[in-house]
Design an enzyme around this catalytic site. Structure first.
Site, short mmCIF file in Angstrom:
data_model
loop_
_atom_site.label_atom_id
_atom_site.label_comp_id
_atom_site.label_asym_id
_atom_site.label_seq_id
_atom_site.Cartn_x
_atom_site.Cartn_y
_atom_site.Cartn_z
CB CYS A 127 30.34 67.45 60.65
SG CYS A 127 28.80 66.36 60.89
CD GLU A 165 34.70 57.76 63.97
OE1 GLU A 165 35.70 57.52 65.17
OE2 GLU A 165 34.87 58.79 63.61
CE1 TYR A 188 28.37 64.02 67.35
CE2 TYR A 188 27.96 66.25 65.78
CZ TYR A 188 28.39 65.62 67.06
OH TYR A 188 29.27 66.24 68.07
CB CYS A 192 29.61 61.58 55.22
SG CYS A 192 30.45 61.18 56.72
CG ASP A 198 33.38 64.92 61.68
OD1 ASP A 198 32.36 64.91 61.33
OD2 ASP A 198 34.01 63.54 61.95
CB SER A 199 30.53 62.91 64.70
OG SER A 199 30.99 62.26 63.27
CG HIS A 250 33.73 59.56 59.06
ND1 HIS A 250 33.13 60.66 59.76
CD2 HIS A 250 34.07 59.10 60.23
CE1 HIS A 250 33.16 60.67 61.07
NE2 HIS A 250 33.64 59.46 61.09
N1 DGL Z 1 31.34 63.03 59.20
C1 DGL Z 1 30.29 63.52 59.50
C2 DGL Z 1 29.56 63.75 58.27
O1 DGL Z 1 30.33 64.43 57.45
C3 DGL Z 1 29.31 62.69 60.49
C4 DGL Z 1 29.13 61.01 60.33
C5 DGL Z 1 28.51 60.78 61.59
O2 DGL Z 1 28.75 60.94 62.53
O3 DGL Z 1 27.36 60.06 61.40
O4 DGL Z 1 28.30 63.71 57.96
#
Ligand code: DGL
Length: 269
Positions: A73, A151, A42, A185, A10-11, A187
């Protein structure tokens, strides 16, 4: 039996929502995690950049001889899933399993999708939902600030800033009357309690990370690829300490000694 590790990337911290579920259902597997903490987010970047990053992340995991790669991600899954064709190992993304679970869960045929800007602009979840059931109404909203808040570790249920941000992001979904929301996402499950409090308990939240982990279990079982060892190794592309402390909260275990920093730029251009 195949004791090679599962590779997950993941990012940043988001993919830990996949690890959390893997720890529950596949605790005996060896797992390598890469969080691109030096280049997060990302989701606000161009498709070309996201594809370049995804290829480097995949090469890094392949250098550890993984047997399966999970793009934990939503952004990579939405924009760079085609890179799977270049891989010598199977690939699991988060969009398809979550979209299917949402179609199964909705009763009123109205599904909300929360994701990064790149994910929402790609229409990935929406297209997958409509492929499965064209009669569903899909309401999407991009929530880029959620990534930064997670984050930063602002994930407490009563965090004023995160709650206020969530109220603003969730309003269009409440107005549209959705009964199911995809946390598109990885996150976002870190703040699922905040999202749940605002949406109310009649709304089903679909955790994309959890659904991807379930898809991975199914794949490993069907292809006789289960293994043992139970080792966890975490790699990041910037300071290991801040990742380790928030990851510890999200996973509910101390991983301080298992995190290493690598130079992701050395894995191709
Ligand atoms: N966790 C990621 C996603 O599921 C990336 C979030 C990001 O880096 O912008 O999209």
């Amino acid at each position: 039996m195949d004791n090679r590790p599962i590779g997950v990337f993941d990012s940043g911290l988001g993919g830990l929502s996949v690890i959390k579920e893997l720890n529950r259902v596949l605790s005996e597997e060896n797992i390598i995690y890469f969080g691109d903490t030096g280049r997060v987010p990302y989701g606000t970047r161009s498709a070309d950049t996201i594809v370049k990053y995804a290829r480097q992340d995949e090469r890094f995991l392949l250098s550890h001889d993984v047997k399966l790669i999970i793009a934990a991600c939503g952004t990579v899954s939405s924009v760079a899933s085609f890179t799977a064709k270049e891989l010598p190992v199977p690939f699991i993304e988060v969009v398809t399993p979550a979209a299917k679970a949402a179609v199964e869960a909705t009763k009123n045929g109205k599904i909300g999708v929360l994701g990064t800007s790149a994910t929402v602009n790609s229409g990935s979840y929406k297209n997958k939902i409509l492929e499965t059931d064209p009669s569903v109404t899909v309401v999407q909203n991009a929530c880029p600030l959620f990534v930064q808040l997670v984050e930063a570790g602002w994930i407490a249920r009563d965090d004023e800033v995160t709650v206020a941000t969530a109220v603003r992001y969730l309003n269009p979904l409440i107005e549209a009357g959705v009964d199911t929301v995809i946390l598109g996402c990885t996150h976002f499950p870190a703040i699922k309690d905040i999202i749940g409090d605002i949406m109310g308990d009649k709304v089903t939240l679909i955790n994309s990370g959890e659904q991807a982990a379930k898809a991975a279990v199914k794949y490993l079982n069907e292809h006789d690829l289960r293994g043992s060892g139970g080792k966890r190794r975490y790699f990041v592309s910037d300071r290991a300490e801040s990742f380790a402390s928030i990851a510890g909260i999200l996973l509910g275990s101390d991983i301080e000694n298992d995190v290493e920093m690598i130079n992701i730029d050395s894995f191709g251009g």
